[in-house]
Design an enzyme around this catalytic site. Structure first.
Site, PDB file in Angstrom:
ATOM      1  N   SER A   1       6.392  -8.435  -1.794  1.00  0.00           N
ATOM      2  CA  SER A   1       7.121  -8.354  -3.064  1.00  0.00           C
ATOM      3  C   SER A   1       8.568  -7.895  -2.818  1.00  0.00           C
ATOM      4  O   SER A   1       9.301  -8.562  -2.094  1.00  0.00           O
ATOM      5  CB  SER A   1       6.379  -7.435  -4.031  1.00  0.00           C
TER       6      SER A   1
ATOM      7  N   ASP B   1      -0.263 -15.617  -9.070  1.00  0.00           N
ATOM      8  CA  ASP B   1       0.677 -14.501  -9.188  1.00  0.00           C
ATOM      9  C   ASP B   1       1.413 -14.561 -10.530  1.00  0.00           C
ATOM     10  O   ASP B   1       2.114 -15.536 -10.827  1.00  0.00           O
ATOM     11  CB  ASP B   1       1.682 -14.555  -8.026  1.00  0.00           C
TER      12      ASP B   1
ATOM     13  N   HIS C   1      -0.908 -11.139  -7.306  1.00  0.00           N
ATOM     14  CA  HIS C   1       0.222 -10.584  -6.562  1.00  0.00           C
ATOM     15  C   HIS C   1      -0.214  -9.741  -5.360  1.00  0.00           C
ATOM     16  O   HIS C   1       0.623  -9.247  -4.629  1.00  0.00           O
ATOM     17  CB  HIS C   1       1.078  -9.743  -7.516  1.00  0.00           C
TER      18      HIS C   1
END
Length: 260
Positions: free
Chosen positions: A98, A213, A241
């Protein structure tokens, strides 16, 4: 073993160095607003297979110091470079999830891939992070009811079912961060772009992304795959995610195959 590394006057980062005698170092950069502990289910397995796993809490998060400034990609990449120098790391795999993926990209670009033999981007917040609308909503929550924000982040994070205890553990990881650093990174994710960095990446790159996601759309992984030379994209069909947890066995095996 855990220790602190000074990255500038008055600012130390917490580093977890698991199996320091391992032959193949892997540096893990966590996502917002978590800490290196998000990779618990990699640290349970990979060191026993001979890998040296190094988890770094960025400034403002986890056990690291929490200054009021320094929450842009350049400074965060500079912090990682300092840790790499202090630990005398070379020929290591850099894993970024991320926002940690965005930091990994900026590190690789800014320092010409110093020490990085392979790059792994996991649901990376790149080449853009949050939309203005999403960022402004999160910013309002972070500055007014951060526990509620963290609960909502957790609810959108995973595709697969998570238990109540796991959810609470995950929320507490996010609440270890300072409120001001949590907010500052939201602004960075809204305002900073990484398009120019992508063409500078020369290390073989593995792109892992959950098909479901809701935080960073899968289309961004496809864009990274198009713009980073010598990259390969592996979709995780049962993940949102967090494929490092949702499909951890597949994830760990893929890391081993890619690193060698």
């Amino acid at each position: 073993m855990g220790y602190y590394v000074s990255v500038e006057s008055g600012v130390k980062l917490y580093v977890e160095d698991i199996n320091p005698k391992g032959s193949k170092p892997i540096v893990f950069l966590h996502g917002w607003p978590l800490s290196h502990k998000q990779f618990e289910y990699q640290f349970d397995v990979l060191p026993a297979m001979g890998y040296r796993c190094i988890g770094i809490d960025w400034r403002g998060f986890g056990k690291s110091d929490k200054p009021m400034s320094g929450y842009n990609y350049n400074r965060l990449a500079d912090d990682i470079r300092t840790v790499v120098g202090v630990l005398q790391l070379n020929n290591f795999t850099l894993v970024g999830h991320s926002t940690g993926g965005a930091i990994a990209i900026r590190y690789t670009s800014r320092y010409n891939g110093y020490g990085v033999s392979k790059l792994i981007l996991v649901d990376a917040a790149a080449p853009i992070g949050f939309t203005t609308e999403t960022a402004n909503s999160l910013l309002t929550q972070a500055l007014n009811d951060r526990p509620k924000m963290m609960r909502e982040v957790t609810e959108t994070f995973f595709f697969q079912f998570i238990t109540g205890p796991f959810s609470e553990w995950f929320i507490q990881l996010g609440l270890q961060a300072a409120g001001w650093s949590t907010a500052a990174i939201i602004i960075t994710l809204r305002d900073e772009k990484l398009y120019a960095d992508l063409q500078k990446i020369i290390a073989p790159t593995l792109i892992v992304h959950g098909v479901h996601d809701k935080v960073i759309p899968f289309a961004q992984a496809e864009e990274l795959n198009q713009k980073i030379r010598n990259s390969q994209l592996v979709p995780f069909h049962y993940s949102g995610h967090g494929p490092f947890w949702e499909e951890r066995d597949k994830f760990n095996q893929l890391l081993r195959q890619f690193i060698g």
